[in-house]
Write a protein that holds these residues in place. Structure first.
Motif, short mmCIF file in Angstrom:
data_model
loop_
_atom_site.label_atom_id
_atom_site.label_comp_id
_atom_site.label_asym_id
_atom_site.label_seq_id
_atom_site.Cartn_x
_atom_site.Cartn_y
_atom_site.Cartn_z
N VAL A 18 1.01 -1.07 0.07
CA VAL A 18 0.08 0.03 -0.04
C VAL A 18 0.92 1.17 0.09
CG1 VAL A 18 -1.72 1.25 1.12
CG2 VAL A 18 -2.01 -1.17 1.20
N THR A 19 0.63 2.22 -0.94
CA THR A 19 1.40 3.33 -1.17
C THR A 19 0.48 4.55 -0.81
OG1 THR A 19 2.83 2.19 -2.60
CG2 THR A 19 2.98 4.61 -2.65
N ARG A 20 1.09 5.47 -0.15
CA ARG A 20 0.43 6.90 0.16
C ARG A 20 0.54 7.61 -0.92
NH1 ARG A 20 -3.55 7.21 3.47
NH2 ARG A 20 -3.62 9.34 4.69
N TYR A 21 -0.78 8.08 -1.24
CA TYR A 21 -0.53 9.02 -2.56
C TYR A 21 -1.43 10.17 -2.35
CZ TYR A 21 0.68 5.24 -5.96
OH TYR A 21 1.19 4.43 -6.44
N ARG A 22 -1.26 11.48 -3.23
CA ARG A 22 -1.87 12.60 -2.99
C ARG A 22 -2.25 13.06 -4.43
NH1 ARG A 22 -0.82 18.10 -3.36
NH2 ARG A 22 1.56 17.44 -3.82
N CYS A 23 -3.64 13.44 -4.34
CA CYS A 23 -4.19 14.06 -5.64
C CYS A 23 -3.69 15.38 -5.92
CB CYS A 23 -5.67 13.85 -5.62
SG CYS A 23 -6.49 14.26 -6.88
N ASN A 24 -3.49 15.51 -6.93
CA ASN A 24 -2.83 16.96 -7.44
C ASN A 24 -4.32 17.89 -7.77
OD1 ASN A 24 0.06 17.05 -6.91
ND2 ASN A 24 0.25 16.10 -8.94
N GLY A 27 -6.41 17.42 -4.02
CA GLY A 27 -5.49 17.48 -2.75
C GLY A 27 -5.84 16.50 -1.79
N ASN A 28 -6.68 15.39 -2.17
CA ASN A 28 -7.22 14.43 -1.33
C ASN A 28 -6.06 13.42 -1.00
OD1 ASN A 28 -8.70 12.34 0.16
ND2 ASN A 28 -9.23 11.16 -1.78
N GLY A 34 -1.42 -1.03 -6.83
CA GLY A 34 -1.29 -1.38 -8.40
C GLY A 34 -0.77 -0.30 -9.03
N GLU A 35 -0.33 -0.32 -10.31
CA GLU A 35 0.01 0.42 -11.02
C GLU A 35 -0.73 1.81 -11.64
OE1 GLU A 35 1.67 -1.75 -14.63
OE2 GLU A 35 2.84 -3.06 -13.22
N LYS A 36 -1.82 1.35 -11.91
CA LYS A 36 -2.65 2.67 -12.10
C LYS A 36 -3.70 2.85 -10.91
CE LYS A 36 -6.02 4.35 -15.59
NZ LYS A 36 -7.00 3.69 -16.93
N VAL A 37 -3.22 3.98 -10.50
CA VAL A 37 -3.94 4.69 -9.21
C VAL A 37 -4.77 5.93 -9.46
CG1 VAL A 37 -3.73 5.45 -6.83
CG2 VAL A 37 -2.15 3.68 -7.91
N VAL A 38 -5.85 5.79 -9.21
CA VAL A 38 -6.72 7.04 -9.52
C VAL A 38 -7.54 7.58 -8.02
CG1 VAL A 38 -7.52 6.40 -11.66
CG2 VAL A 38 -8.89 5.65 -9.84
N CYS A 39 -7.73 8.68 -8.00
CA CYS A 39 -8.07 9.50 -6.88
C CYS A 39 -9.50 8.96 -6.32
CB CYS A 39 -8.28 11.08 -6.86
SG CYS A 39 -8.93 11.95 -5.61
N PRO A 40 -9.75 8.43 -5.44
CA PRO A 40 -11.31 7.87 -5.01
C PRO A 40 -12.02 8.90 -4.88
CG PRO A 40 -9.63 7.87 -3.25
CD PRO A 40 -8.70 8.42 -4.07
N SER A 41 -11.64 10.20 -4.69
CA SER A 41 -12.44 11.33 -4.56
C SER A 41 -13.10 11.92 -5.85
CB SER A 41 -11.97 12.44 -3.62
OG SER A 41 -12.73 13.58 -3.36
N CYS A 42 -12.24 12.28 -6.85
CA CYS A 42 -12.42 13.04 -7.86
C CYS A 42 -12.10 12.07 -9.12
CB CYS A 42 -11.72 14.03 -8.03
SG CYS A 42 -10.14 14.19 -8.16
N LYS A 49 3.02 10.33 -5.38
CA LYS A 49 3.00 9.41 -4.22
C LYS A 49 3.51 10.22 -3.15
CE LYS A 49 4.75 4.97 -6.11
NZ LYS A 49 5.81 4.25 -6.46
N ALA A 50 3.09 10.39 -2.16
CA ALA A 50 3.22 11.40 -0.88
C ALA A 50 4.24 10.93 -0.09
CB ALA A 50 1.88 11.33 -0.28
#
Ligand code: ZN
Length: 50
Positions: A18-24, A27-28, A34-42, A49-50
């Motif tokens: 599990v990798t920590r991500y931040r949406c540009n 800001g979520n 996995g390889e393709k990560v999308v923001c769960p909010s938008c 990667k944060a």
């Protein structure tokens, strides 16, 4: 095969990375897998990667 220890469960858990991500875009901050990560909010793919 039931007589062979019980340590396999721990290995299964460690496989999941599990990798920590931040949406540009919004800001979520979220945990991605996995390889393709999308923001769960938008649902933006503009995440880093944060
Ligand atoms: Zn977002």
């Amino acid at each position: 095969m039931c007589s062979v220890g019980g340590g396999d469960f721990n290995l299964e858990i460690e496989k999941i990375e599990v990798t920590r991500y931040r949406c540009n875009d919004c800001g979520n901050k979220f945990d991605g897998m996995g390889e393709k990560v999308v923001c769960p909010s938008c649902h933006s793919e503009n995440v880093v990667k944060a």
